[in-house]
Design an enzyme around this catalytic site. Sequence first.
Site, PDB file in Angstrom:
ATOM      1  N   ASP A  12       7.749   2.396  -4.771  1.00 18.46           N
ATOM      2  CA  ASP A  12       8.967   2.032  -4.505  1.00 18.46           C
ATOM      3  C   ASP A  12       8.252   0.205  -4.299  1.00 18.46           C
ATOM      4  O   ASP A  12       9.144  -0.502  -3.055  1.00 18.46           O
ATOM      5  CB  ASP A  12       9.028   2.232  -2.982  1.00 18.46           C
ATOM      6  CG  ASP A  12       8.191   2.383  -1.868  1.00 18.46           C
ATOM      7  OD1 ASP A  12       7.315   2.103  -1.737  1.00 18.46           O
ATOM      8  OD2 ASP A  12       7.910   3.243  -0.730  1.00 18.46           O
TER       9      ASP A  12
ATOM     10  N   GLU B 229       6.655  -0.807   3.885  1.00 17.42           N
ATOM     11  CA  GLU B 229       7.872  -0.290   3.098  1.00 17.42           C
ATOM     12  C   GLU B 229       9.383  -0.961   2.334  1.00 17.42           C
ATOM     13  O   GLU B 229       9.364  -2.188   3.333  1.00 17.42           O
ATOM     14  CB  GLU B 229       8.649   0.892   3.747  1.00 17.42           C
ATOM     15  CG  GLU B 229       7.349   2.241   3.874  1.00 17.42           C
ATOM     16  CD  GLU B 229       7.302   2.717   2.963  1.00 17.42           C
ATOM     17  OE1 GLU B 229       7.097   2.408   2.422  1.00 17.42           O
ATOM     18  OE2 GLU B 229       6.822   3.961   3.215  1.00 17.42           O
TER      19      GLU B 229
ATOM     20  N   ASP C 147      -4.318   0.050   6.288  1.00 13.29           N
ATOM     21  CA  ASP C 147      -3.577   0.266   7.593  1.00 13.29           C
ATOM     22  C   ASP C 147      -3.979   1.807   7.286  1.00 13.29           C
ATOM     23  O   ASP C 147      -5.409   2.113   7.483  1.00 13.29           O
ATOM     24  CB  ASP C 147      -2.234   0.657   6.914  1.00 13.29           C
ATOM     25  CG  ASP C 147      -2.326   1.220   4.628  1.00 13.29           C
ATOM     26  OD1 ASP C 147      -4.110   1.401   4.165  1.00 13.29           O
ATOM     27  OD2 ASP C 147      -2.050   0.936   4.032  1.00 13.29           O
TER      28      ASP C 147
ATOM     29  N   HIS D 166       5.850  -0.998  -2.305  1.00 12.72           N
ATOM     30  CA  HIS D 166       5.222  -1.732  -1.014  1.00 12.72           C
ATOM     31  C   HIS D 166       3.691  -1.682  -1.749  1.00 12.72           C
ATOM     32  O   HIS D 166       3.055  -1.958  -2.166  1.00 12.72           O
ATOM     33  CB  HIS D 166       4.914   0.039  -0.146  1.00 12.72           C
ATOM     34  CG  HIS D 166       4.337   0.827   0.301  1.00 12.72           C
ATOM     35  ND1 HIS D 166       4.811   2.368   0.415  1.00 12.72           N
ATOM     36  CD2 HIS D 166       3.298   0.990  -0.880  1.00 12.72           C
ATOM     37  CE1 HIS D 166       3.490   2.789   0.073  1.00 12.72           C
ATOM     38  NE2 HIS D 166       2.981   2.180  -0.567  1.00 12.72           N
TER      39      HIS D 166
HETATM   40  P1  PGA Z   1      -1.963   5.352  -5.036  1.00 14.80           P
HETATM   41  O1  PGA Z   1      -1.004   4.883  -3.483  1.00 14.80           O
HETATM   42  O2  PGA Z   1      -3.057   4.638  -4.783  1.00 14.80           O
HETATM   43  O3  PGA Z   1      -2.196   6.990  -4.329  1.00 14.80           O
HETATM   44  O4  PGA Z   1      -0.654   5.172  -5.943  1.00 14.80           O
HETATM   45  C1  PGA Z   1      -0.591   3.301  -3.698  1.00 14.80           C
HETATM   46  C2  PGA Z   1      -0.399   2.829  -2.451  1.00 14.80           C
HETATM   47  O5  PGA Z   1       0.908   3.782  -1.522  1.00 14.80           O
HETATM   48  O6  PGA Z   1      -0.455   1.952  -2.178  1.00 14.80           O
END
Ligand code: PGA
Length: 260
Positions: A136, A143, A67, A138
Amino acid sequence: MEVIIMDTYEEISAAAARVIADLVHNKPDAVLGLATGSTPLGLYKELIRMHKKEGLNFSKVTTFNLDEYVGLTPDHPQSYHYFMNENLFKHINVQPQNTHVPSGTTDDFFSFCEWYEDKIEEFGGIDIQVLGIGGDGHIAFNEPGSSLASRTRVKTLAKQTIDDNARFFSRAEDVPVYAITMGVGTILEAEICLLVANGKGKADAVAAAIEGPVSAACTASALQLHPQAMYFIDEAAASKLKMRDYYKWIQEKKPDAPNC
Ligand code: PGA
């Protein structure tokens, strides 16, 4: 689904990196799906170490990132282009032309998304897709509520994701609201999905993803439908798993299990 629980972040990072290194040894022109965020940093550090100390060779490897934020140019310090260069690409011998990160600044997102999907297919698909997990649940920027069949597209970020990522921006209002992201359907087509998660903050999301129902409310739960999903999680991230002891038992018995 393989759930590998280890004591520390360093251990899960090293073990996940080993899976990738083994693939690259066996298939020098492997196609890697890569992720950003703080979680894969340890894994990338380990890959860099293996490149420098053990000669792990990325010269024929192709990469596709999950992404990118809409609106950020590749030289923006919070863009995922910049992140990948700083934290992996510039430290290994991957060829820049073999790396792909979705464009956050194309003037035709629809065509770009189609092109990105086609490009992945042209390279024969992704061998290993690295994933983090959001608070959450995702994966990539899929999302809650994202279709489990979704493809690469522009997505509106959830308020929680914007808040979680505000720490990386000087002002909370600078966090982009939109991102271009591979879809859940795109991710599920990878040969192996390798998710890394650490810390207490991920415990609820990890439990929902592994032991909850398959649901668009937690897009990581779609990995339950994947034939080769691997979770590398530390004890804190595993702390809310009801079947934690069973996953550990499986890993203990694995060396003696009959092969088929
Ligand atoms: P993080 O993010 O590794 O910074 O915790 C993970 C994500 O949001 O996919």
